[in-house]
Design a protein around this motif. Structure first.
Motif, PDB file in Angstrom:
ATOM      1  N   THR A 145      51.809  40.164  43.290  1.00  0.00           N
ATOM      2  CA  THR A 145      53.184  40.665  43.276  1.00  0.00           C
ATOM      3  C   THR A 145      53.737  40.945  44.672  1.00  0.00           C
ATOM      4  O   THR A 145      54.862  41.416  44.796  1.00  0.00           O
ATOM      5  N   HIS A 146      52.945  40.663  45.714  1.00  0.00           N
ATOM      6  CA  HIS A 146      53.402  40.944  47.079  1.00  0.00           C
ATOM      7  C   HIS A 146      54.260  39.784  47.569  1.00  0.00           C
ATOM      8  O   HIS A 146      53.792  38.655  47.700  1.00  0.00           O
ATOM      9  N   GLU A 147      55.498  40.075  47.867  1.00  0.00           N
ATOM     10  CA  GLU A 147      56.456  39.016  48.194  1.00  0.00           C
ATOM     11  C   GLU A 147      56.256  38.399  49.570  1.00  0.00           C
ATOM     12  O   GLU A 147      56.759  37.311  49.847  1.00  0.00           O
ATOM     13  N   ALA A 148      55.484  39.051  50.448  1.00  0.00           N
ATOM     14  CA  ALA A 148      55.297  38.522  51.795  1.00  0.00           C
ATOM     15  C   ALA A 148      54.067  37.621  51.917  1.00  0.00           C
ATOM     16  O   ALA A 148      53.848  37.022  52.960  1.00  0.00           O
ATOM     17  N   LEU A 149      53.273  37.527  50.843  1.00  0.00           N
ATOM     18  CA  LEU A 149      52.049  36.738  50.887  1.00  0.00           C
ATOM     19  C   LEU A 149      52.254  35.344  50.309  1.00  0.00           C
ATOM     20  O   LEU A 149      53.123  35.126  49.450  1.00  0.00           O
ATOM     21  N   ARG A 150      51.419  34.416  50.751  1.00  0.00           N
ATOM     22  CA  ARG A 150      51.323  33.101  50.101  1.00  0.00           C
ATOM     23  C   ARG A 150      50.225  33.208  49.045  1.00  0.00           C
ATOM     24  O   ARG A 150      49.103  33.588  49.348  1.00  0.00           O
ATOM     25  N   HIS A 151      50.553  32.868  47.820  1.00  0.00           N
ATOM     26  CA  HIS A 151      49.663  33.176  46.691  1.00  0.00           C
ATOM     27  C   HIS A 151      48.715  32.013  46.397  1.00  0.00           C
ATOM     28  O   HIS A 151      48.823  31.337  45.371  1.00  0.00           O
ATOM     29  N   ASP A 152      47.742  31.838  47.261  1.00  0.00           N
ATOM     30  CA  ASP A 152      46.786  30.745  47.102  1.00  0.00           C
ATOM     31  C   ASP A 152      45.783  31.001  45.984  1.00  0.00           C
ATOM     32  O   ASP A 152      45.173  30.058  45.472  1.00  0.00           O
ATOM     33  N   THR A 153      45.572  32.268  45.590  1.00  0.00           N
ATOM     34  CA  THR A 153      44.558  32.582  44.584  1.00  0.00           C
ATOM     35  C   THR A 153      45.133  32.727  43.175  1.00  0.00           C
ATOM     36  O   THR A 153      44.375  32.975  42.241  1.00  0.00           O
ATOM     37  N   LYS A 154      46.445  32.562  43.032  1.00  0.00           N
ATOM     38  CA  LYS A 154      47.077  32.906  41.761  1.00  0.00           C
ATOM     39  C   LYS A 154      46.488  32.145  40.580  1.00  0.00           C
ATOM     40  O   LYS A 154      46.341  32.689  39.478  1.00  0.00           O
ATOM     41  N   ASP A 155      46.132  30.889  40.777  1.00  0.00           N
ATOM     42  CA  ASP A 155      45.596  30.082  39.680  1.00  0.00           C
ATOM     43  C   ASP A 155      44.078  29.936  39.762  1.00  0.00           C
ATOM     44  O   ASP A 155      43.490  29.116  39.046  1.00  0.00           O
ATOM     45  N   MET A 156      43.447  30.717  40.616  1.00  0.00           N
ATOM     46  CA  MET A 156      41.987  30.660  40.747  1.00  0.00           C
ATOM     47  C   MET A 156      41.329  31.675  39.822  1.00  0.00           C
ATOM     48  O   MET A 156      41.854  32.778  39.619  1.00  0.00           O
ATOM     49  N   SER A 157      40.191  31.323  39.257  1.00  0.00           N
ATOM     50  CA  SER A 157      39.423  32.270  38.454  1.00  0.00           C
ATOM     51  C   SER A 157      38.702  33.246  39.394  1.00  0.00           C
ATOM     52  O   SER A 157      38.573  32.995  40.600  1.00  0.00           O
TER      53      SER A 157
END
Length: 351
Positions: A145-157
């Motif tokens: 939910t952090h808007e300043a980050l790039r969410h590389d782990t979002k779809d990782m288990s």
């Protein structure tokens, strides 16, 4: 009539003059050469691996200690870099003006740009805070939910994240250190997790090396598991070492830990906010009422104080504790004493 000096005397005077001129020229050349060397050093292109490279400039640091830190981090590899960096800063008058903060250095850069960044106080502005006692699920929510980050782990288990972090266990639970991490906008959430994981490894290794003798803990990972229980069970910081001693004493006599937070962790989404008797009787790998010994994984992210307590618990014979209702705990050696304490404190927090 005046006497004219002889020729040898005139030649000797001329020789001294030439020698003084050479000395003067050499004296002028030395600072010019030093200035040239500093100029070349200040413009030297530095490549960071990994990049961006994070550096925590602590309050009270001197220009000399900063220079040594940068050399130790491998930011500057040329022999004498730390000395040149310090001299450059002092000649520029920057020594009193370096500012504490979390910095990220992008590659390529130069020593002069690094110094200017630290004197401007151009520290990273974005931050995420991991709280002592959070589970890995809560950590992921904070990152997602952090808007300043790039969410590389979002779809990782979780298992994939554990592999990416280099965690030897299948799950990353407990392996992330609770701290505030600063980063540049657009940084990878995985990079933040890697920093937090390295910090946990460092703290755990340091505390394990100075642990008390004869603990019933075979590995640092077991210490991490116990520390996570201590974290969740401690209401007041002053009780932390005593809480740890209760669980250590129970492990020593093969007594079940009977810790509610571990049961709750094992329930997962089935926990509704109330722990019932049937929940204590329902067997899971984390149910320390039905199973002896430590649970198979940490149940939360312990802070440094809980790790220290788990590895250096209070010297006590206590086997029980109950919450008093004000955050503190009442400790007991015997079941009879414990039952009396439970009755006194309305059976809250029974162990």
């Amino acid at each position: 009539m005046g006497k004219t000096p002889d020729k040898p005397a005139r030649r000797q005077g001329a020789g001294i003059t030439r020698w003084l001129m050479r000395v003067a020229m050499l004296a002028a050349a030395i600072p010019m050469a030093a200035a040239g060397l500093l100029f070349i050093f200040s413009k030297q292109e530095l490549i960071f691996n990994p990049a961006p490279l994070a550096y925590d400039l602590k309050s009270g640091s001197t220009l000399r200690s900063v220079a040594r830190d940068l050399e130790a981090l491998g930011i500057m590899t040329t022999p004498g870099s730390a000395l040149l960096f310090e001299v450059m800063g002092r000649l520029r008058g920057d020594a009193p003006h370096i500012k504490a903060g979390n910095y990220e250095f992008e590659s390529p850069a130069t020593p002069l740009k690094l110094l200017q960044k630290m004197t401007r106080g151009d520290a990273t502005q974005s931050a995420v805070r991991f709280i002592d006692g959070w589970t890995f699920r809560q950590i992921r929510q904070a990152l997602d939910t952090h808007e300043a980050l790039r969410h590389d782990t979002k779809d990782m288990s979780n298992q994939a994240i554990a592999r990416a972090l280099g965690v030897p266990e299948a799950q990353p639970e407990g392996w992330i250190f609770p701290e505030t991490f600063h980063f540049s906008r657009g940084a990878s959430d995985l990079a933040v997790l890697k920093r937090a994981h390295r910090l946990m490894q460092q703290h755990l290794a340091t505390q394990w090396s100075s642990r008390a003798a004869d603990l019933p803990l075979a590995t640092p990972y077991e210490a991490l598991i116990l520390a996570s229980i201590v974290e969740k069970e401690t209401g007041k910081a002053a009780d932390r070492a005593m809480v740890a001693s209760v669980f250590v004493n129970r492990l020593r006599v093969n007594m079940r830990l009977q810790t509610d937070p571990s049961v709750i962790y094992g329930m997962g989404d089935d926990y509704s906010g109330t722990l019932r008797r049937r929940d204590l009787q329902a067997d899971t790998p984390w149910n320390t009422y039905t199973r002896a010994g430590l649970p198979p994984t940490p149940i939360a992210m312990p802070g440094l104080a809980s790790i220290q307590a788990a590895l250096n618990p209070a010297d006590s014979k206590m086997l029980y504790f109950v919450a008093r209702g004000d955050g503190s705990s009442q400790f007991s050696r015997t079941l009879e004493e414990h039952n009396a304490a439970v009755n006194k404190y309305l059976r809250s927090g029974k162990r």
